[in-house]
Design an enzyme around this catalytic site. Structure first.
Site, mmCIF file in Angstrom:
data_model
loop_
_atom_site.group_PDB
_atom_site.id
_atom_site.type_symbol
_atom_site.label_atom_id
_atom_site.label_comp_id
_atom_site.label_asym_id
_atom_site.label_seq_id
_atom_site.Cartn_x
_atom_site.Cartn_y
_atom_site.Cartn_z
ATOM 1 N N GLU C 29 0.843 -1.181 0.000
ATOM 2 C CA GLU C 29 0.000 0.000 0.000
ATOM 3 C C GLU C 29 0.887 1.242 0.000
ATOM 4 O OE1 GLU C 29 -2.346 -0.733 3.485
ATOM 5 O OE2 GLU C 29 -3.041 -2.620 2.647
ATOM 6 N N GLU C 58 -5.115 -6.113 2.925
ATOM 7 C CA GLU C 58 -4.015 -6.951 3.390
ATOM 8 C C GLU C 58 -4.267 -8.441 3.169
ATOM 9 O OE1 GLU C 58 -5.297 -4.443 5.126
ATOM 10 O OE2 GLU C 58 -3.631 -3.027 5.224
ATOM 11 N N PHE C 81 2.988 -1.186 9.141
ATOM 12 C CA PHE C 81 3.059 -1.546 10.556
ATOM 13 C C PHE C 81 2.728 -3.019 10.758
ATOM 14 C CE2 PHE C 81 2.403 2.964 10.404
ATOM 15 C CZ PHE C 81 3.200 3.446 11.425
ATOM 16 N N HIS C 127 -0.787 0.564 16.197
ATOM 17 C CA HIS C 127 0.378 0.772 15.334
ATOM 18 C C HIS C 127 1.685 0.526 16.088
ATOM 19 C CE1 HIS C 127 -2.627 2.961 12.948
ATOM 20 N NE2 HIS C 127 -1.791 2.964 11.940
HETATM 21 C C1 LIG Z 1 -5.403 -2.226 7.910
HETATM 22 C C2 LIG Z 1 -4.643 -1.002 7.636
HETATM 23 N N1 LIG Z 1 -3.898 -0.923 6.519
HETATM 24 C C3 LIG Z 1 -3.177 0.185 6.265
HETATM 25 C C4 LIG Z 1 -3.187 1.242 7.116
HETATM 26 C C5 LIG Z 1 -2.349 2.473 6.830
HETATM 27 N N2 LIG Z 1 -3.214 3.572 6.409
HETATM 28 C C6 LIG Z 1 -3.653 4.478 7.293
HETATM 29 S S1 LIG Z 1 -4.701 5.582 6.591
HETATM 30 C C7 LIG Z 1 -4.561 4.858 5.080
HETATM 31 C C8 LIG Z 1 -5.296 5.421 3.911
HETATM 32 C C9 LIG Z 1 -6.759 5.405 4.155
HETATM 33 O O1 LIG Z 1 -7.428 5.963 3.064
HETATM 34 P P1 LIG Z 1 -8.976 6.253 3.162
HETATM 35 O O2 LIG Z 1 -9.701 5.067 3.653
HETATM 36 O O3 LIG Z 1 -9.397 6.808 1.840
HETATM 37 O O4 LIG Z 1 -9.109 7.356 4.288
HETATM 38 P P2 LIG Z 1 -8.567 8.864 4.279
HETATM 39 O O5 LIG Z 1 -7.209 8.843 4.909
HETATM 40 O O6 LIG Z 1 -8.533 9.321 2.880
HETATM 41 O O7 LIG Z 1 -9.552 9.618 5.109
HETATM 42 C C10 LIG Z 1 -3.705 3.755 5.148
HETATM 43 C C11 LIG Z 1 -3.341 2.903 4.010
HETATM 44 C C12 LIG Z 1 -3.966 1.125 8.276
HETATM 45 N N3 LIG Z 1 -4.000 2.099 9.177
HETATM 46 N N4 LIG Z 1 -4.695 0.005 8.498
#
Ligand SMILES: Cc1ncc(C[n+]2csc(CCOP(=O)(O)OP(=O)(O)O)c2C)c(N)n1
Ligand SMILES: Cc1ncc(C[n+]2csc(CCOP(=O)(O)OP(=O)(O)O)c2C)c(N)n1
Ligand SMILES: [Mg+2]
Ligand SMILES: [Mg+2]
Lengths: 333, 344, 333, 344
Positions: C29, C58, C81, C127
C-alpha cells in the site's frame, strides 16, 4: 452428576446461559446444525434472533462481535476450527484485545469465541493448529482450554458471564468423550488449575488435548515406581502460576506438554515463568514436549509422530529423572 | 472533481426538503466547530505540542455534520483514523477530546487512545480506529444490537475510499442486507489513500458495490452540506423504520496532507499539485459554500454567522486551555485497565 | 563503509536485488512514495511492473504473494506496521507457512514481508505491536529483526535471495538512525547472532529495537564494574542457540530483553530453550525484561513505562547479580 | 433450480460454437473420470479405508471439465476443499492423487496434504485448499505472474457460493480489474455452504458483485457442459489476449453431503429433502445430459461412450490399486520438508 459428552456439556452451558440472560447472542457459520456439534438444535429453542447461521466471513464475524458487545450484548461466536482465527484475526488482534484500554476503560467486551484446537484426525495442516500462543501474546483476551466435559461446561459458563473477551478452545476430536458433569449450576473459575494426579517425582503440566496422553504416561510411569503430578491448567490466560510453582517446589522437576508448536508455545511460556520465579526449586532442566515447528501432516502416522503422545511424555520424564528405557523393562508391569 | 477519479457529476440523492433554518444553523455551527478544532490541531501539531500523528478532516466537514445531524446519542457511529470530525459532529465533548490528543489524564480515553482513537461510548461514538476498514464490521455488529433492541436506533459507519477496498466492505454489505440491519455506510471519498490517488487503487464506482446487493446507494456532493443532509436523512429514516441498510458515497477532497507530518515525511515527493489543493480550497470549501447559501437565502445574516464563528473559536480555545492544563496520563494505567473487573 | 540510515540500507538492498534478479517484484500500500520511507523512489528506477501501489486489502496482499511466488517470482511485500499482519494473517498462518509441507515439498515460496515493529512513537496500540511471537509459532516462516543499518541491508538481501517466506521486521522509529554499512555486496546469514559487547558477568540477549537500550544499560553497568555480554540474535527464526548457550556458559546468567508482550514472547522462548538445554550452566534464574501483557498506550509517559528501557534492563541485571541500586551509587561514574 | 435460491433462469453467456466432436468426447471423458473417482472415494470412505474427510464433487463435474478444457499445464488453477474434480480436469494424475488421499508416500504431496490439499505444481494445479476463499488471492497472484511473463498464460480460481461471501472476493475483483490480470473467477454455486442453503447467507446475485467492477460476468447452467465450455472459452480467450479478468457463476447442485461423514455427523438434522436431491440426480445429471446430447446429435454412439466409460473405470480401479499398494507416508518428513533448501 451425569455422564455427558464434551460437546453436550458446552451445549448445555450455552443453553443455560442463553436462558438466564436474554442478552446472550450466538452466531457462527453453519452454527444451527453445526459440524462441530456443540450447538446443534439450540436454534430450535431460541430462534434466529438469538442464534444464527452467518455467511462465511470470519473478518466480519470477529469484528461484529466487537460492535454487538459494545451495544450491550454478550456475544458467543462459534468459529469451528481455530485455524479460522487467522482469517478473522484483525478484530482479534487489533480490536477486541485492545479496545478496552484504548478507550480508557469505556468499553466492555463480553465476547466468547469458541473454536477447536489440535490435530489427531487427519484433517491436515489447515484444520489442526493449536493456536493459543498467538492469542496469549495479545495480552487482552482470556484463553480457556477445557480437557474434560465438566470443565467444558464450567469454563463455558464462566466465559459467557465474563465481561471480557474469552476464547474457549475445545479439544479437536474429543467432543464425543464422556465425563461426569455436576448437576445444576456449575461454574469453573478462570485461573485455577486442577491437579489431575498427585505425585512427587516430577510435575507434568499438560494442556487441553494433552491431558489424556499425559495421564496415560503417568500411569505407565507409576508402574515403574515414578509418581508424577499431573496439572491441567484449564485456563492459559489467566494462568495459575502458584499451582505449578508449588508442585515444582515438591517435585523439583518440570515437564510441560503442549500440542502447540515449540517456538513461543504455551510450554515455552510456562517454562520461562518457572525458570524465572521457581529457579531455586528446580533440580534439573525444564523439559518441553511439544509439536515441533512444523505444519501438521495429513498422514496419520506422520501426524502421530509430530503430536506429543504418551510415549514421548513418559520418555521425557524418564530422561529428566535419569531413568533409561532399559530400567523400565526391569520393572514388572 | 477529477482528483476523485470518478469524473462525472454525482447524482442528487433526493429532491426532498432541506434542513429547517434552526437545523441549518446547527449544521453550520458543527462544521465551523470541526474546522476550528482541526485548524488548532494543525497549528499545535506543527508547533510540536502533540505527541502523536494527527490526521485532519479540513474540507470534509459537511459529511460528518450532514450525517450526524440526524443522529442522537443513542445511535452508534464508527469512525476512522481521521476521526475528530465524526467525534465532534456526533456530540462528543471537545474538551475531553483535546485532552485526549494532548495525552492527558482528563482525556476521553484517559490518554490511552490518542488522536486516532477518540471514542465516547456514552454518546454512541464507538471510536476512531487506526485499522483501515475496521469500523465496517463494528458498526454492523452495533446495528445488529440495535435491531435486536428494536427501538429504532441506527448505526453509521464512516469510512474512506481507501477503506472501501477492504473485503470487509463486501462482507458487511452482504450480512447487513441479509439481516436487514439498520446500518448506514458512509464512504468519504476524498480522492486519496495516503499518497495514492483513489483512481489508482479503486476500480469502478464505489456505490456500485452496494448496488450489487440491491442496497439503496446515493452518490452525493460531499462538500454540499444540504446534499449530504438530505441523503443521510433518507437513509436514517429507512433504517429506523426497519427498511435495512443504505449506502452513501460522499465525494469530497482532503485539503490537508494525509497526516500532519506529511511534508516532513515526503521530502520532495509529490502526488498532487498545489493548484489542485488551492482550487478545492477556494472554489469548493463546504463551509464557505454553505455560509453563502445561508446568507443568500435569508436563513441568517452575515453578522449572525460571524457571531457563531466567534463563539465556536472561543470554545475551541477554551478546550485547548483545558487540555493544556490537564495532568499527564497515569503511566501505570495500562497494567490495571486491560480487563474489565469481573463480578463477584 | 558508508554511514547510512537504516531505511536507506533496506532501500539499497531491495534496489540491488531488483537489479540483480528481474524476478523480484515489490508491492504494498502506498509503497511508491511510502510513509515508512524505505522504498521511496524505487518505482522511478524500476517502473510499475516491478514495484506498485496496491489498494488497501491486506488479506489479498499476503495471499497474492503465495500465488505470485508459485508463479516463479520473488515477492517483496511492504506491509507498513506489523499490526496490519493481523489483517493479512490468513495467508500467513494458513498458507505461506504451511503450503510447502502440504504440497509434499512441491511449492517454493520466496516471499519477503517487510513491516515495522514496536512502539515508542505515540502511535498507540494499533500501530505499535511487536508481533513476531505469532510468526515464530507458525513454524514455517523465517523472522529477521535487524537492529543496525548494516544488518538491515544484509538481512534484507538474504531474505530476498531465500527460497522461503521471510519476515524482515524493521525497528519502528529507528529508520533514520545512522550506521556503517559495508560497501558492495553485503549479506548477513540467517541464524547467526552478533555479540555486540563482550562481558562475563551476565548475558543479555536484546532483540531488535531493544539493542539500543540494552547497550546503554551495559555501558551504565560497566561503570559499576559489571561487564555484561550483549547478544543481538538478528534472526529469531532460525535462532542461534549456540551463541546464547556459549555465552551463558561463560556468564552463568541470562537476561532476555524483548519488546513483545511477556506471554509467549520471544523472551519466553529463549528462556525456555536455555532452561532446557543450558540448565547446568545457569547460576540463577532467567530474567525476562518485556512489555507487560497490555496494549501499548498512546501517552508517551505510559508508553515509556511499559516498553523496556535502559533502567529496567540495568535493574534486572543488578537484581540477578545481587547488586542494589545503592551499591551503584557507591561506584564512581 | 430453486435450491440455489436464485430463482430465474441463468442467461446464456455466449451464442458461439460448442466444442468440436473431439473436444466433446474429451469433455465427456473428463466428467466420467471425475465421477468414477468420486464414487470410488465415496465407497472407500464409507468402508473406512480413507484416513481423513472427503468432500465430493458428484453432480458438479461439468464445471471443472468445461472450464479446464480450455487450459494447458502452463495455466494456473486454484481449487477448494472440494478439489478432486479440478485436479482431475486440470490434468492431474489420478494415481498419485489417490495415493495422496490414501496417505501414501507415493501421493502427489507425499501424504502430507490429503484430500483437501491435492496439488500438482508442475501442472499449474496450485492446490485444493482447506481455507474457504483462500484460492481467490492465490489465483490472482498467479495471474499477476502470468501477466508479468506476458506469454498468454491464464489463472483460474474455482470457489463456492459460500466462498463468495469472503471479502477476499471483492478485494481480488478490484485488484484484478485495476491491473487487468488474466484471471477467471469461477463461482460454483451448488446451493449450499455446509448445511446452510445459499439464499440464507448470500444476498443478491453473486455475478453482480463482479459487475460492480464492470467485469464481464456470465451466469451459466453449471450442469450443462456446453454452456460452461462456451462461457469459459470466451473468458479464457479474453484473458489470454490481455483483456483482463472475467467472472463466471456456474449454477449447479451438490448431490453428496457436504462431506462423506455428513450423515454420521448430522444425526437426525436435516437441511434439504431427499426429493430435492433425487430430483437433481434424475433430471439434471450433467453427465447424463451431455451423454444423451452426444448421442442425439450424432457426435458419438452409445457404444462408443460405453467404451469410454469402461476404460475410465479401469483407470480408476488401477489408480486405487496403485494407492492401496503404496508405502505409508514417511512419518518424519515434516521435520525436514518445511523449508526449501537454500542455495550455497
Ligand atoms: C489495515 C490497515 N492498513 C493500512 C493502514 C495504513 N493507512 C492508514 S490511513 C490509510 C489510507 C486510508 O485511506 P482512506 O480510507 O481513503 O481514508 P482517508 O485517509 O482518505 O480519510 C492507510 C493505508 C492502516 N492504518 N490500516
Ligand atoms: C475460512 C474458512 N471458514 C470456514 C470453513 C469451514 N467450511 C468448510 S467448507 C465450508 C462451506 C463452503 O461452501 P462453498 O464455498 O459454497 O463450497 P461447497 O462446499 O459448497 O463446494 C465451510 C464453511 C473453512 N474451511 N474455512
Ligand atoms: Mg481517502
Ligand atoms: Mg456451495
Amino acid at each position: 452428576m451425569a455422564r455427558t459428552r464434551l460437546i453436550q456439556a458446552i451445549h448445555d452451558a450455552v443453553v443455560e446461559e442463553m436462558a438466564r440472560d436474554p442478552k446472550v447472542i450466538v452466531y457462527g457459520e453453519d452454527v444451527e446444525l453445526s459440524i462441530v456439534g456443540d450447538l446443534r438444535g439450540v436454534h430450535e429453542q431460541f430462534g434466529h434472533d438469538r442464534i444464527r447461521n452467518t455467511p462465511i466471513c470470519e473478518t466480519t464475524l470477529t469484528g461484529m462481535a466487537v460492535g454487538l458487545a459494545s451495544a450491550g450484548y454478550h456475544v458467543v461466536v462459534q468459529m469451528m476450527f481455530s485455524n479460522f482465527l487467522y482469517t478473522g484475526m484483525d478484530a482479534i488482534g487489533n480490536q477486541m484485545s485492545k479496545l478496552r484500554l484504548m478507550t480508557g476503560g469505556q468499553m466492555e467486551l463480553p465476547i466468547t469465541i469458541i473454536a477447536t484446537i489440535g490435530g489427531g484426525s487427519a484433517n491436515a495442516a489447515q484444520h489442526s493448529d493449536t493456536s493459543y500462543p498467538m492469542l496469549m501474546n495479545l495480552g487482552g483476551v482470556n484463553v480457556a482450554v477445557p480437557a474434560t466435559p465438566a470443565d467444558a461446561k464450567g469454563l463455558t459458563k464462566t466465559a459467557i458471564r465474563s465481561k471480557n473477551p474469552c476464547f474457549l478452545l475445545e479439544p479437536n476430536g474429543r467432543g464425543g468423550e464422556l465425563g461426569e458433569v455436576p448437576d445444576g449450576e456449575y461454574l469453573v473459575p478462570f485461573g485455577k488449575a486442577a491437579v489431575r494426579r498427585e505425585g512427587d517425582a516430577a510435575t507434568v503440566v499438560a494442556i487441553g488435548r494433552m491431558l489424556k496422553p499425559a495421564l496415560a504416561a503417568a500411569a505407565a510411569l507409576d508402574a515403574e515406581g515414578l509418581r508424577v503430578e499431573v496439572i491441567d491448567p484449564r485456563t492459559l490466560v489467566p494462568f495459575d502460576e502458584d499451582c505449578v510453582l508449588s508442585s515444582v517446589a515438591k517435585t523439583g522437576h518440570l515437564v510441560v506438554v503442549d500440542e502447540a508448536r515449540e517456538c513461543c508455545s504455551a510450554a515455552s511460556q510456562i517454562a520461562a515463568v518457572v525458570a524465572e520465579k521457581g529457579f531455586s526449586l528446580l533440580k534439573g532442566p525444564i523439559r518441553r514436549v511439544t509439536t515441533p515447528n512444523v505444519a501438521i501432516p495429513y498422514a496419520p502416522n506422520a501426524e502421530a509422530h509430530v503430536i506429543p503422545g504418551e510415549a514421548r511424555i513418559a520418555a521425557a520424564v524418564r530422561e529428566l529423572l535419569g531413568r533409561t528405557e532399559n530400567h523400565r523393562q526391569g520393572v514388572p508391569a | 472533481m477529477t482528483a476523485t477519479g470518478l469524473g462525472d457529476n454525482p447524482q442528487r440523492s433526493h429532491a426532498g426538503d432541506g434542513p429547517s433554518p434552526a437545523e441549518a444553523l446547527r449544521l453550520f455551527e458543527t462544521m465551523v466547530l470541526i474546522r476550528r478544532v482541526e485548524e488548532r490541531l494543525r497549528d499545535d501539531s506543527a508547533a510540536g505540542k502533540l505527541p502523536g500523528a494527527v490526521h485532519l478532516y479540513i474540507g470534509e466537514e459537511a459529511v460528518a455534520a450532514g450525517v450526524c445531524a440526524h443522529l442522537s446519542d443513542r445511535d452508534y457511529a464508527t469512525s476512522t483514523h481521521r476521526g475528530h470530525g465524526h467525534f465532534v459532529a456526533k456530540g462528543g465533548d471537545i474538551r475531553t477530546m483535546m485532552a485526549e490528543i494532548w495525552a492527558k489524564r482528563e482525556g476521553i480515553c484517559q490518554g490511552m487512545g490518542g488522536s486516532m482513537h477518540v471514542a465516547d461510548i456514552s454518546k454512541g461514538i464507538l471510536g476512531a480506529n487506526g485499522i483501515v476498514g475496521a469500523g465496517l464490521s463494528i458498526a454492523t455488529g452495533a446495528a445488529f444490537g440495535a435491531r435486536l433492541d428494536g427501538d429504532g436506533k441506527v448505526s453509521v459507519c464512516f469510512f474512506g475510499d481507501g477503506a472501501s477496498n477492504q473485503g470487509a466492505l463486501m462482507e458487511t454489505l452482504n450480512i447487513s442486507t441479509l439481516w436487514q440491519l439498520p446500518v448506514i455506510f458512509v464512504c468519504e471519498n476524498n480522492g486519496f489513500s495516503e499518497f495514492t490517488p483513489s483512481a489508482e487503487v479503486t476500480a469502478g464506482r464505489i456505490a456500485d458495490r452496494a448496488r450489487a446487493f440491491s442496497m439503496p446507494a446515493a452518490e452525493v456532493d460531499g462538500n454540499d452540506a444540504t446534499d449530504v443532509w438530505r441523503a443521510a436523512g433518507e437513509a436514517v429514516r429507512r433504517a429506523r423504520e426497519g427498511g435495512g441498510p443504505s449506502f452513501i458515497e460522499a465525494r469530497t477532497y482532503r485539503i490537508q496532507g494525509h497526516f500532519e507530518a506529511e511534508s516532513f515525511v515526503l521530502g520532495t515527493g509529490r502526488y498532487r499539485s498545489d493548484e489542485e489543493i488551492a482550487g478545492w480550497r477556494q472554489d469548493n470549501d463546504p463551509i464557505a459554500r454553505f455560509r453563502s447559501r445561508l446568507v443568500s437565502d435569508g436563513t441568517a445574516s452575515a453578522a449572525q454567522l460571524d457571531r457563531i464563528e466567534a463563539e465556536v473559536l472561543d470554545r475551541v480555545n477554551e478546550a485547548v486551555a483545558y487540555a493544556e492544563a490537564g495532568q499527564p496520563a497515569d503511566p501505570e494505567l495500562a497494567e490495571t485497565l486491560m480487563f474489565a473487573p469481573e463480578e463477584s
